[in-house]
Scaffold this motif. Structure first.
Motif, PDB file in Angstrom:
ATOM      1  N   ILE A  79       0.805  -1.070   0.186  1.00  0.00           N
ATOM      2  CA  ILE A  79       0.187  -0.034  -0.026  1.00  0.00           C
ATOM      3  C   ILE A  79       0.876   1.567   0.114  1.00  0.00           C
ATOM      4  N   GLU A  80       2.070   1.317   0.893  1.00  0.00           N
ATOM      5  CA  GLU A  80       2.625   2.405   1.073  1.00  0.00           C
ATOM      6  C   GLU A  80       4.228   1.647   1.201  1.00  0.00           C
ATOM      7  N   HIS A  81       5.189   2.432   0.806  1.00  0.00           N
ATOM      8  CA  HIS A  81       6.615   2.151   1.318  1.00  0.00           C
ATOM      9  C   HIS A  81       6.922   2.535   2.622  1.00  0.00           C
ATOM     10  N   ASP A  82       7.852   1.989   3.259  1.00  0.00           N
ATOM     11  CA  ASP A  82       8.492   2.451   4.526  1.00  0.00           C
ATOM     12  C   ASP A  82       9.932   2.414   4.393  1.00  0.00           C
ATOM     13  N   MET A  83      10.620   3.662   4.419  1.00  0.00           N
ATOM     14  CA  MET A  83      12.012   3.446   4.284  1.00  0.00           C
ATOM     15  C   MET A  83      12.675   2.634   5.522  1.00  0.00           C
ATOM     16  N   ASN A  84      12.014   2.598   6.390  1.00  0.00           N
ATOM     17  CA  ASN A  84      12.706   1.631   7.766  1.00  0.00           C
ATOM     18  C   ASN A  84      12.712   0.134   7.464  1.00  0.00           C
ATOM     19  N   ASP A  85      11.901  -0.293   6.328  1.00  0.00           N
ATOM     20  CA  ASP A  85      12.100  -1.751   5.775  1.00  0.00           C
ATOM     21  C   ASP A  85      13.454  -2.196   5.693  1.00  0.00           C
ATOM     22  N   ILE A  86      14.178  -1.269   5.022  1.00  0.00           N
ATOM     23  CA  ILE A  86      15.372  -1.523   4.596  1.00  0.00           C
ATOM     24  C   ILE A  86      16.320  -1.783   5.871  1.00  0.00           C
ATOM     25  N   ASP A  87      16.084  -0.815   6.918  1.00  0.00           N
ATOM     26  CA  ASP A  87      17.082  -1.122   8.113  1.00  0.00           C
ATOM     27  C   ASP A  87      16.599  -2.390   8.708  1.00  0.00           C
ATOM     28  N   ILE A  88      15.336  -2.363   8.710  1.00  0.00           N
ATOM     29  CA  ILE A  88      14.650  -3.726   9.534  1.00  0.00           C
ATOM     30  C   ILE A  88      14.998  -4.995   8.928  1.00  0.00           C
ATOM     31  N   ILE A  89      14.716  -5.354   7.568  1.00  0.00           N
ATOM     32  CA  ILE A  89      15.288  -6.144   7.044  1.00  0.00           C
ATOM     33  C   ILE A  89      16.748  -6.697   6.856  1.00  0.00           C
ATOM     34  N   SER A  90      17.398  -5.695   6.880  1.00  0.00           N
ATOM     35  CA  SER A  90      18.989  -5.714   6.783  1.00  0.00           C
ATOM     36  C   SER A  90      19.439  -6.398   8.142  1.00  0.00           C
ATOM     37  N   LYS A  91      19.111  -5.864   9.355  1.00  0.00           N
ATOM     38  CA  LYS A  91      19.281  -6.295  10.366  1.00  0.00           C
ATOM     39  C   LYS A  91      19.030  -7.686  10.585  1.00  0.00           C
ATOM     40  N   LYS A  92      17.849  -8.159  10.089  1.00  0.00           N
ATOM     41  CA  LYS A  92      17.315  -9.497  10.342  1.00  0.00           C
ATOM     42  C   LYS A  92      18.242 -10.468   9.446  1.00  0.00           C
ATOM     43  N   VAL A  93      18.791 -10.084   8.136  1.00  0.00           N
ATOM     44  CA  VAL A  93      19.316 -10.961   7.520  1.00  0.00           C
ATOM     45  C   VAL A  93      21.022 -10.805   7.567  1.00  0.00           C
ATOM     46  N   GLU A  94      21.537  -9.673   8.152  1.00  0.00           N
ATOM     47  CA  GLU A  94      22.997  -9.433   8.298  1.00  0.00           C
ATOM     48  C   GLU A  94      23.768 -10.549   8.638  1.00  0.00           C
ATOM     49  N   GLY A  95      23.414 -11.302   9.442  1.00  0.00           N
ATOM     50  CA  GLY A  95      24.161 -12.543   9.742  1.00  0.00           C
ATOM     51  C   GLY A  95      24.408 -13.366   8.702  1.00  0.00           C
TER      52      GLY A  95
END
Length: 274
Positions: free
Chosen positions: A245-261
């Protein structure tokens, strides 16, 4: 008239960097948004601010550090660009060739490009790591436009294996070793900084695109011109415009932290195998 490219300018930047790191280096990594944790496994690090390199561009994106980091991974010398440059920042495409030409003069033979992207293919979701197989560039511009520098490559050159197949096979094997699988896909380049319209995304999907982003292709095209092998790794951080419905720039940080390992371990394993 496009500003003429100068071999001496690239050499001046490379010579400055060499005077600090004092060692040969064959592998480089350019980090995308939210992927700075890749630097954590580097040892004996030396940091160089972009602003201290005589003619190097400066990044204007706040989450990009704007530093070259030299270090070692399993006794291999690595140089990492923490912060890249984009057309939407105001740079001309010819200026976006600058970092890769400098890396070439440092001795780089393999370039790992990472980025954050939006998932167009319905089978690609946030958190998936995608090995780029090819790209679509319909913006009508090239980083190697203008005068050709024969020191780097021929005027006309092929993009047939722009994202090296052998490096992709190594990456897929490393992911399996770590307990997950890489997806593969075609990257669609969009100039940004706005997100694409729903109609544009539908058109991209029809054309065969799997993911979309605002970087990477200027670096990979320049690398192809000067004979550097490229591995493209894209972290899908959000759905494309027609899937939300709408983009949220916080998604980049949230997903990056989740997958960074997983992402960090993958890059470490790949470097160890190259």
């Amino acid at each position: 008239m496009i500003k003429e490219k100068s071999f001496d300018i690239y050499k001046k930047d490379a010579d400055y960097i060499k005077s600090i790191i004092k060692e040969d280096v064959e592998i480089a990594i350019i980090l995308g948004s939210g992927l700075s944790s890749v630097m954590d496994f580097m040892e004996d690090k030396i940091e160089i601010d972009y602003k201290d390199i005589p003619k190097f561009p400066h990044t204007t994106v706040k989450i990009h550090k704007g530093k070259l980091i030299f270090g070692k991974v399993n006794d291999k010398n690595i140089i990492c660009m923490s912060g890249r440059f984009h057309y939407y920042e105001g740079y001309e495409f010819s200026e976006l060739a600058h970092p890769v030409y400098v890396l070439k003069l440092l001795g780089i033979k393999t370039l790992i490009l990472t980025n954050a992207s939006g998932g167009i293919n319905y089978n690609i979701n946030p958190g998936d790591i995608v090995a780029i197989t090819d790209h679509i560039n319909l913006c009508g511009a090239s980083p190697t436009r203008g005068n050709n520098l024969e020191e780097f490559g021929d005027r006309f050159y092929s993009l047939n294996n722009i994202y090296d197949k052998d490096l992709r096979e190594i990456a897929k094997s490393c992911a399996i070793k770590l307990g997950f699988s890489l997806k593969e896909g075609v990257y669609f380049y969009a100039v940004g900084p706005f997100f694409e319209t729903k109609a544009e995304i539908r058109a991209m999907r029809i054309l065969g695109a799997d993911i979309v982003g605002m970087s990477t292709i200027t670096e990979s095209i320049t690398a192809a011109h000067c004979g550097i092998k490229v591995l493209g790794l894209s972290l899908c951080t959000n759905y494309s415009s027609d899937r939300v419905i709408e983009h949220d720039m916080n998604d980049i940080d949230i997903i990056s932290k989740k997958v960074e390992g997983d992402f960090t371990n993958l890059v470490y394993e790949i470097i160890s195998r190259i």
